[in-house]
Design a protein around this motif. Sequence first.
Motif, short mmCIF file in Angstrom:
data_model
loop_
_atom_site.label_atom_id
_atom_site.label_comp_id
_atom_site.label_asym_id
_atom_site.label_seq_id
_atom_site.Cartn_x
_atom_site.Cartn_y
_atom_site.Cartn_z
N ASN A 138 -2.16 37.85 82.07
CA ASN A 138 -1.01 38.50 82.69
C ASN A 138 0.28 38.20 81.93
N ILE A 139 0.42 36.97 81.47
CA ILE A 139 1.61 36.63 80.66
C ILE A 139 1.59 37.42 79.37
N TRP A 140 0.44 37.52 78.75
CA TRP A 140 0.30 38.26 77.50
C TRP A 140 0.69 39.73 77.69
N VAL A 141 0.20 40.33 78.75
CA VAL A 141 0.56 41.73 79.04
C VAL A 141 2.05 41.85 79.29
N THR A 142 2.63 40.93 80.05
CA THR A 142 4.07 40.96 80.34
C THR A 142 4.88 40.86 79.06
N VAL A 143 4.53 39.91 78.20
CA VAL A 143 5.24 39.74 76.93
C VAL A 143 5.10 40.99 76.06
N THR A 144 3.90 41.57 76.05
CA THR A 144 3.68 42.78 75.26
C THR A 144 4.53 43.93 75.79
N ILE A 145 4.60 44.08 77.10
CA ILE A 145 5.44 45.12 77.70
C ILE A 145 6.89 44.91 77.31
N LEU A 146 7.37 43.67 77.43
CA LEU A 146 8.76 43.38 77.07
C LEU A 146 9.01 43.58 75.58
N HIS A 147 8.04 43.24 74.77
CA HIS A 147 8.17 43.44 73.32
C HIS A 147 8.33 44.92 72.99
N TYR A 148 7.46 45.74 73.54
CA TYR A 148 7.51 47.17 73.24
C TYR A 148 8.70 47.83 73.91
N ARG A 149 9.13 47.35 75.03
CA ARG A 149 10.33 47.88 75.67
C ARG A 149 11.53 47.60 74.78
N LYS A 150 11.59 46.42 74.21
CA LYS A 150 12.70 46.02 73.35
C LYS A 150 12.71 46.87 72.09
N THR A 151 11.55 47.06 71.45
CA THR A 151 11.53 47.83 70.20
C THR A 151 11.81 49.31 70.48
N ARG A 152 11.46 49.81 71.62
CA ARG A 152 11.71 51.20 71.95
C ARG A 152 13.21 51.45 72.09
N LYS A 153 13.96 50.50 72.68
CA LYS A 153 15.39 50.67 72.87
C LYS A 153 16.15 50.65 71.55
N THR A 154 15.63 49.96 70.54
CA THR A 154 16.35 49.87 69.28
C THR A 154 16.14 51.11 68.41
N ASP A 155 15.15 51.93 68.71
CA ASP A 155 14.91 53.14 67.90
C ASP A 155 15.93 54.22 68.16
#
Length: 187
Positions: free
Chosen positions: A170-187
């Motif tokens: 669950n932590i891994w999925v949460t971190v992955t979601i936050l990681h991809y959310r962060k990279t999506r905002k910078t595009d």
Amino acid sequence: MAPGLLDLVHLTTWAACAVIKLPQLVAVLRAGSAWGLSVTSLLLELGGLLVFLRYQIYYDYPLETYLEYPIIIAQDAILLYCVMHFSGKAKRALFYAVVFLGVWYMLTLQKWIIDLSMNLCTFISAASKLVQLQHLWQTEDSGQASALTWGMGAYTCAILIRFIVMLILNIWVTVTILHYRKTRKTD
């Protein structure tokens, strides 16, 4: 896990808890010595167990969800007294009993106290194991420490491996979601 297998695991875990400290008690009584056991470790373990039990009672959980705790606490209290007796510290047992009774009462003076204590319970229990390890490493002698008691303790905790794996995932999925959310905002 199949219902029958789950019932068997639950029953054997409860049975192990019912006798978990007996091998340790027998080893100490036979040897007439508490060498290899840490009083501090036992005090921390007993404190963690008492907090957990008090929490369960305070929030009116069904007795069958925590029935093994009074049994383990009674065994731990007897073991602690034996260890203190063979360590020449039996007079301190009354002092610790009074402290534990005072803490038992104080835990429920305010709801936040019992809630905070319960949140710290895992750290207290972990600290008790680390203190015992430190004691063994310092003395380089297991003395009367019972491998059977510690093995049964490991067995009773093994059922929690599922929750640890799920926590990590669950932590891994949460971190992955936050990681991809962060990279999506910078595009």
